[in-house]
Design an enzyme around this catalytic site. Structure first.
Site, PDB file in Angstrom:
ATOM      1  N   ARG A   2       0.834  -1.212   0.000  1.00 19.01           N
ATOM      2  CA  ARG A   2       0.000   0.000   0.000  1.00 19.01           C
ATOM      3  C   ARG A   2       0.863   1.254   0.000  1.00 19.01           C
ATOM      4  NH1 ARG A   2      -4.598   0.188   4.418  1.00 19.01           N
ATOM      5  NH2 ARG A   2      -2.842   0.767   5.719  1.00 19.01           N
TER       6      ARG A   2
ATOM      7  N   LYS B  37      -2.882   6.220   1.136  1.00 22.16           N
ATOM      8  CA  LYS B  37      -2.723   6.658   2.538  1.00 22.16           C
ATOM      9  C   LYS B  37      -1.779   7.861   2.588  1.00 22.16           C
ATOM     10  CE  LYS B  37      -2.529   4.518   7.099  1.00 22.16           C
ATOM     11  NZ  LYS B  37      -3.786   5.051   7.614  1.00 22.16           N
TER      12      LYS B  37
ATOM     13  N   GLU C  99     -16.446   6.100   4.361  1.00 22.66           N
ATOM     14  CA  GLU C  99     -15.752   5.485   5.496  1.00 22.66           C
ATOM     15  C   GLU C  99     -15.628   6.485   6.638  1.00 22.66           C
ATOM     16  OE1 GLU C  99     -11.557   4.578   5.070  1.00 22.66           O
ATOM     17  OE2 GLU C  99     -11.365   5.975   3.404  1.00 22.66           O
TER      18      GLU C  99
END
Ligand code: PLP
Ligand code: COI
Length: 347
Positions: free
Chosen positions: A80, A184, A220
């Site tokens: 990620r 992220k 989210e």
């Protein structure tokens, strides 16, 4: 040394022994440096201070029932971080380097890893950011990769599985439709800070973001993914602007294992009424049940609050999922998927 009472800790920085870092300058990575100096020197024109070429990860080291220390799916964090860095067009550590620095950080902070009995863990925070001096808007050529650690308690500071309240973010979006929400990046969190402050002032623990294009469906929480349980089904949003959570991915597997149906799809706001259990999930929050979601909707006549209420205790299916996952992370139950990576005692 006095025993640390981890039940008094929340998700915060608590002093540890050392950090580990390496820099990539002109395409060449330095050897890793271990230091107990937690301040490093970066040029004030370094991109990180201006245009936010910065991404990070979060993973935990757990001391197991057998005394051994495990990292949970660190390869997924490495992948990620690579995808975040590719989005920012900047250099990044390969899998081997990412794992090596994480392992070194755990070993350097071995005595800061909470005991199995404490229920706490050593949170690792790998960060990657642009350091070369620049003024024009350009991606970073040179970067620093640093892994730091903190021995943390639960995210809220309350006991595990104690539910909290959330409010739907109507006035602030976390991620644009074609934006960076699926990566992220530090910048995504900067976008949520003001909205978080307002929510906390109103007494809510969490913020639930909607899709930015239509404000009609759930994306989210600011710190974690959303999942709901109804009619034997695990339901979670499927959107490119939601962070692909490693915890959620693992829970989907465990839900299937438990015989639940798993659905990744659009969840319209009204569907909140139909869930039997609602939770946030992520490395920091693990599984945290949500007891109530408020939606403050502005109409011509003024603002009304729609309330979606759930139980004041964790739902039975979510609790089962929580224990199954934590038991794998801590070596209480067998790890059938090979998710845990052991870290050797440095002594
Ligand atoms: N969504 C957001 C916005 C997060 O900050 C996090 C935390 O990392 C997650 C989801 C959960 O991701 P993971 O389970 O990989 O920690
Ligand atoms: C994590 O769960 O590891 C995170 O990074 C979430 C944190 C930003 C609250």
């Amino acid at each position: 040394m006095a025993e640390i009472d981890y039940s008094k800790r929340s998700f915060n920085y608590y002093p540890t022994n050392a950090i580990v870092y390496a820099t990539c300058v002109d395409g060449r990575w330095s050897k890793p440096v271990v230091t107990n100096d937690f301040n490093f020197s970066v040029h004030c024109f370094g991109g990180v201070f201006h245009y936010a070429p910065s991404c990070f990860e979060g993973l935990k080291a757990y001391r197991g029932a057998d005394g051994r220390v495990r990292l949970f799916r660190p390869d997924e964090n490495a992948k990620r971080m690579a995808s975040s860095a590719q989005y920012l067009d900047m250099p990044y550590p390969n899998m081997e380097m990412f794992l090596d620095l994480c392992i070194m950080c755990v070993q350097e902070n071995w005595d800061c890893i909470p005991s199995f009995e404490s229920g706490a863990s050593l949170y690792l925070r790998p960060v990657l950011f642009g350091i070369n001096p620049q003024l024009g808007i350009k991606s970073a050529n040179d970067v620093m990769f640093c892994v730091m650690a903190s021995g943390v308690g639960t995210y809220s500071g309350a006991k595990s599985l104690v539910p909290g309240s959330a409010v739907i973010s109507r006035n602030y979006d976390r991620a644009a439709t074609y934006g960076s929400g699926g990566y992220k990046l530090g910048a995504n969190y900067a976008q949520s800070l003001h909205a978080y402050n307002l929510a906390h002032k109103m007494g809510y623990r969490e913020l639930l973001f909607l899709d930015s294009a239509t404000h009609s469906h759930i994306e989210e929480f600011g710190s974690s993914n959303f999942f709901g349980i109804k009619h034997g089904c695990y339901v979670t949003p499927n959107s490119p602007s939601v962070l692909p959570s490693i915890t959620n991915k693992s829970l989907r597997k465990l839900a299937e294992e438990m015989g639940l149906k798993v659905e990744r799809r659009t969840i319209f706001i009204d569907e909140l009424e139909t869930f039997e259990e609602v939770n946030s999930c992520g490395t920091a929050v693990v599984i945290t049940p949500i007891s109530r979601i408020d939606d403050k909707v502005t109409l011509e006549s003024g603002t009304i609050t729609r309330e979606y209420k759930y139980a004041d205790v964790c739902g039975p299916i979510s609790e089962k999922l929580y224990h199954r996952m934590v038991n794998i992370q801590k070596g209480v139950e067998e790890d059938p998927y090979g998710w845990c990576m052991f870290v050797n005692d440095p002594k």
